[in-house]
Design a protein around this motif. Structure first.
Motif, short mmCIF file in Angstrom:
data_model
loop_
_atom_site.label_atom_id
_atom_site.label_comp_id
_atom_site.label_asym_id
_atom_site.label_seq_id
_atom_site.Cartn_x
_atom_site.Cartn_y
_atom_site.Cartn_z
N ARG A 28 0.87 -1.24 0.27
CA ARG A 28 0.03 0.07 -0.01
C ARG A 28 0.77 1.21 0.06
NH1 ARG A 28 -3.59 0.85 5.22
NH2 ARG A 28 -1.35 1.75 6.08
N HIS A 32 -13.96 12.96 5.08
CA HIS A 32 -13.50 14.17 4.32
C HIS A 32 -13.95 13.91 2.70
CE1 HIS A 32 -10.36 11.49 3.83
NE2 HIS A 32 -9.68 11.81 3.02
N VAL A 33 -14.11 12.73 2.34
CA VAL A 33 -14.62 12.35 0.95
C VAL A 33 -16.14 12.44 1.04
CG1 VAL A 33 -14.85 10.79 -0.82
CG2 VAL A 33 -13.05 10.65 0.71
N SER A 59 -13.21 3.70 12.26
CA SER A 59 -11.99 3.38 11.71
C SER A 59 -10.95 4.57 11.38
CB SER A 59 -12.21 3.09 10.01
OG SER A 59 -10.94 3.00 9.34
N PRO A 60 -9.70 4.20 11.73
CA PRO A 60 -8.53 5.28 11.67
C PRO A 60 -8.64 5.74 10.16
CG PRO A 60 -7.58 2.83 11.99
CD PRO A 60 -9.03 2.96 12.05
N MET A 61 -8.98 5.05 9.35
CA MET A 61 -8.94 5.66 7.58
C MET A 61 -10.41 6.04 7.61
SD MET A 61 -6.62 2.59 6.09
CE MET A 61 -7.30 1.20 6.75
N SER A 62 -10.65 7.27 8.15
CA SER A 62 -12.12 7.76 8.03
C SER A 62 -12.19 8.21 6.50
CB SER A 62 -12.27 8.74 9.07
OG SER A 62 -13.21 9.60 8.80
N SER A 63 -13.23 8.19 6.12
CA SER A 63 -13.66 8.78 4.73
C SER A 63 -14.41 9.97 4.96
CB SER A 63 -14.33 7.98 4.04
OG SER A 63 -15.59 7.16 4.50
N ASP A 114 -4.50 10.29 0.50
CA ASP A 114 -5.02 9.90 1.94
C ASP A 114 -5.41 8.34 1.34
OD1 ASP A 114 -5.07 12.22 2.87
OD2 ASP A 114 -7.03 13.01 2.57
N ILE A 115 -5.33 7.73 2.67
CA ILE A 115 -5.81 6.13 2.52
C ILE A 115 -7.24 6.45 3.49
CG2 ILE A 115 -5.35 4.07 3.35
CD1 ILE A 115 -2.37 4.63 2.91
N VAL A 116 -8.21 5.69 2.57
CA VAL A 116 -9.54 5.62 3.22
C VAL A 116 -10.16 4.38 3.34
CG1 VAL A 116 -10.32 8.03 2.75
CG2 VAL A 116 -10.57 6.30 1.18
N MET A 117 -10.95 3.81 4.25
CA MET A 117 -11.65 2.58 4.09
C MET A 117 -12.98 3.08 3.99
SD MET A 117 -11.18 -0.66 4.39
CE MET A 117 -9.89 -0.79 5.54
N LEU A 118 -13.61 2.24 3.08
CA LEU A 118 -14.91 2.49 2.38
C LEU A 118 -15.63 1.12 2.87
CD1 LEU A 118 -13.92 4.05 -1.03
CD2 LEU A 118 -14.13 5.05 1.02
N ASP A 132 -4.92 12.03 -3.98
CA ASP A 132 -4.27 13.19 -3.07
C ASP A 132 -3.39 12.48 -1.99
OD1 ASP A 132 -6.20 12.08 -0.98
OD2 ASP A 132 -7.08 14.05 -0.89
N GLU A 136 -10.24 -0.60 0.83
CA GLU A 136 -9.21 0.22 1.31
C GLU A 136 -8.46 0.74 0.33
OE1 GLU A 136 -5.75 -0.57 4.49
OE2 GLU A 136 -4.82 -0.81 2.23
N LEU A 156 -6.28 7.20 -2.39
CA LEU A 156 -6.78 8.32 -2.94
C LEU A 156 -5.89 9.09 -3.75
CD1 LEU A 156 -9.68 9.98 -0.45
CD2 LEU A 156 -9.91 8.39 -2.46
N ARG A 196 -16.92 16.07 0.81
CA ARG A 196 -16.70 16.57 -0.72
C ARG A 196 -17.72 16.06 -1.55
NH1 ARG A 196 -10.83 15.34 -0.17
NH2 ARG A 196 -10.94 13.48 -1.60
#
Lengths: 475, 293
Positions: free
Chosen positions: A50, B271-272, B265-269, A175-179, A173, A168, A171, B275
């Motif tokens: 990653r 901000h997306v 989750s520490p990897m929060s979305s 950033d790493i996000v969990m969807l 930009d 996971e 993005l 947007r």
């Protein structure tokens, strides 16, 4: 911006020289996917983690270079074809199955895991990964996510989106996000659902939580043949209207059956106008009940003979016929162009008639092998591109096929995606305001505009011109 | 269905909220409200699809579908638009799949007042970005649903609830083939089985289940999402609060909203998410103040 020496130096320094390739062979290999639309790669990276995906994306964005995620490159719509010397980020080295929860039936995988490898791995637990595109031996799960891939067995169980619980994502930009989540439900907007099928334009998936499906206790596979394509298509609608959802409902027309039979010698009825392959799966009593009802419906619609696979070997043979159809056509002509549209099931007979008329008018052979239960047509134009003027004819015939499908209340693509191939046909289905909403979705994920740009959404200037097909889109 | 009037009512500016039958919370106080058009446009049994105004009552759609041997997977009550905008799957989610997959095409009124189409009319469709998935569960903050095409399902041949005492729902869950629902409250497990009556009976017997009158009443205090693997330890983690968990899913219905700590989750979305809202409704005029998630 083009790939510069500075960008290459940066990539080699951060990823290591072994993971950054600029040789002519690599750039050529990764300059296209299975669509035969040729693009141009500026550099090819092979991240193994990653963090390395993030590093590669970061470098691309800092240097203003577009980047394209790629799995096995089996996509048919040009989604993974790099344009304008883009950076190709190949995910095939990220191919670990990270964990399997056999109790709650899900697995975490890296994007480069092959579709069929996951199913093989979980078979001892009585489980499988439901999406099964024809390329399942070689396509990656990351690619399935990008294209929201389908397959014959998606009739009952749904396409990839229904089997992705969480993703996971790195993005654009950085950033790493969990969807999404392991529970499969979400609080907030369903960004997971928006990401699946976004063709690499919203970021790069680095871990995927997929749902695993219980293998059915019993399966029955039936083959029916008909004097007319209409009769076969009407059988399909009647089965669904009777309240049954078979595991698969596939159809082949005569030209296809002939080609396949010459290839695999399965005893297929080569004099039939159409052959219907129906598979039901589930618990034994319901299964037998459905088999009886389906056979009765088939006979009511003029089915000539009923063949029910007697054992696993015969079932495998019947499926081999379906799944090797594309290989078999090489015996007829050297080139083919595979289309992918969906029409409402009740319009299948009418649209198929129009497909034959169109092909006839252009003097092109057309074979139909498709997911009839979904109304998902796959007209296969078969030709020899060395014949003068043939490419123009194939181009024009394909364009008409897409148009009659949409005019019948259908859609542009059922499982291959839009990519470059159908980008400029999007206005057939969507008005400018509809496309603007799709662009808004994309913009929320990709604030840089560098994640696989120029795909899916026609540029505003070409919105009104749906005739324009990307150069090279046709074999 | 002509959405011109609905679009004109939504307008192009000023705050506005959408209401249905107010079964899922109703409108925003002191904000002008509109109602989506209602009425079933068509039902195509051989496509397993139905088209209706978002203001149509779920019960009306269910009744009409029952006449052709089908059903909707939308939870009972309220309007179709309300069920989709809320996005909560019912307790049949294990068998039916998530509610969000039901919406095939939406024609909605955007914040600009324009009528916009998302998705397509067929069950299988990968044409473009999947705006429908964003609309489901968006609580009307991205656009107001006007007309929708939803996927339907055949009615089961036989449908029956079962139950058994169980300190752990795992063995029952493992023994069943594609149950429609498995619920557990710490001491009893319930299962909804559908299909051929003989299959249902054999499945229930093999899993050690006995006939039950129906599902237990759902505690109405809170609905929480947890990892499915965390269900087994709910008796401890819920700190004594009554709960019913949807096994295999990870949805927990609790008697008290504060009973189960939520983990972020520490990897929060987030901000997306913000947007998305900014892209679809830059001035925040649609259902103002409504927070999604």
């Amino acid at each position: 911006m083009a790939v510069t020496g500075r960008l290459l130096d940066e990539l080699r320094q951060t990823l290591g020289p072994d993971l950054v390739h600029t040789g002519t062979i690599e750039l050529g290999l990764y300059g296209r996917d299975a669509s035969n639309i040729t693009g141009s790669a500026g550099v090819v990276c092979f991240p193994t983690s990653r963090e390395q995906v993030r590093v590669a994306i970061g470098a691309a964005v800092r240097h203003g270079v577009p980047f394209v995620a790629r799995g096995a490159g089996t996509g048919l719509a040009g989604g993974a074809t790099p344009v304008d010397d883009a950076m190709v980020i190949v995910l095939t080295k990220m191919n670990r199955v990270l964990s399997i929860d056999t109790v709650n039936r899900f697995a975490w995988v890296e994007p480069g895991v092959l579709n069929l490898d996951l199913t093989r791995l979980v078979t001892p637990h009585g489980l499988h990964f439901a999406p099964d595109p024809s390329s399942q031996q070689s396509c990656t799960i990351g690619g399935n996510v990008a294209n929201n891939s389908g397959g014959p067995h998606c009739l009952a169980d749904g396409v990839t989106s229904a089997h992705v619980l969480a993703v996971e994502v790195v993005l654009p930009d950085g950033d790493i996000v969990m969807l999404g989540s392991e529970s499969g439900e979400v609080d907030g907007y369903d960004l997971r659902g928006a990401f699946v099928g976004s063709e690499g334009m919203c970021g790069i998936a680095t871990r995927i939580c997929v749902r695993l499906t219980q293998n059915p206790p019993a399966v029955r596979t039936m083959l029916f043949d008909y004097d007319t394509v209409d009769a076969g298509a009407q059988t399909v609608s009647a089965i669904i209207a009777a309240g049954m959802v078979p595991a698969a409902l596939e159809m082949m027309d005569q030209l296809c059956v002939k080609a396949v039979e010459a290839y695999i010698h399965a005893g297929l009825p080569v004099d039939a106008a159409a052959v219907l392959l129906v598979e039901v799966a589930g618990l034994p009593h319901g299964l037998e009940h459905d088999v009886q009802r389906i056979v009765a419906i088939a006979k009511d619609h003029g089915c000539r003979t009923v063949r029910i696979a007697q054992d696993e070997a015969e079932r495998a043979l019947l499926w081999k016929g379906r799944k090797t159809a594309f290989g078999a056509i090489a015996r007829i002509k050297p080139n083919y162009y595979l289309h992918d549209t969906v029409v409402p099931r009740r319009h299948l007979p009418d649209v198929l008639r129009q497909v034959y008329e169109i092909a006839d008018r252009y003097g092109i052979l057309v074979m139909n092998v498709f997911h009839a239960g979904d109304g998902n047509l796959h007209p296969l134009l078969v030709f020899d591109k060395r014949e003068p003027g043939m490419m123009e004819k194939v181009h024009a015939a394909g364009d008409e096929i897409v148009r009659v499908s949409v005019a019948a209340g259908g859609v542009l693509s059922g499982e291959h995606g839009i990519g470059l191939e159908k980008r400029d046909l999007m206005p057939l289905m969507f008005a400018p305001a509809d496309l603007a909403a799709q662009a808004a979705l994309r913009a929320a994920f990709d604030t840089t505009g560098l994640a696989n740009p120029t795909k899916v959404l026609p540029s505003p200037a070409s919105c009104g011109d749906s005739h324009q097909i990307v150069e090279g889109a046709w074999i | 269905m002509d959405l011109t009037t609905f679009a004109a009512e939504v307008g192009r500016d000023s705050p506005v909220c959408v209401i249905g039958l107010s079964t899922r919370g109703g409108g925003v106080p002191e904000v002008r409200w509109v109602k989506a058009p209602s009425g079933i446009e068509w039902i195509q049994a051989d496509e397993m699809t139905a088209c209706c105004g978002a203001g149509t009552a779920v019960d009306e759609l269910s009744d009409a579908l029952r006449a052709v041997g089908q059903r909707t997977v939308l939870p009972d009550g309220g309007t179709v638009g309300g069920a989709l905008a809320t996005g909560h799957s019912g307790i049949r989610r294990l068998g039916d799949g998530p509610l969000r997959d039901v919406l095939l095409q939406a024609i909605y009124v955007a914040a600009t007042g324009e009528v916009v189409k998302a998705g397509g009319p067929t069950v299988k469709n990968v044409s473009g970005f999947d705006v429908c998935r964003l609309l489901v569960g968006s609580l009307g903050t991205l656009g107001f649903l006007g007309e929708v095409i939803v996927r339907t399902r055949p009615l089961a041949q036989h449908s029956e609830w079962f139950a058994a005492e169980a300190n752990d729902p795992g063995p029952v869950f493992a023994a069943l083939y594609r149950p429609v629902s498995v619920l557990w409250d710490g001491s009893t497990v319930w299962a909804l089985l559908e299909g051929h009556p003989d299959d249902v009976a054999e499945q229930a017997s093999a899993a050690g289940l006995f006939g039950a009158t129906g599902p237990p009443p759902m505690p109405g205090g809170a609905r929480r999402l947890i990892a499915p693997s965390a269900i087994a330890s709910l008796p401890e983690s819920s700190r004594g609060a009554a709960f019913v968990a949807e096994v295999g899913i990870g949805v927990v219905h609790l008697a008290e909203s504060a009973a189960l700590p939520t983990s972020r989750s520490p990897m929060s979305s987030a901000h997306v998410q913000n947007r998305i809202k900014a892209q679809f409704d830059p001035t925040g005029r649609l259902n103002p103040g409504v927070v999604v998630g």
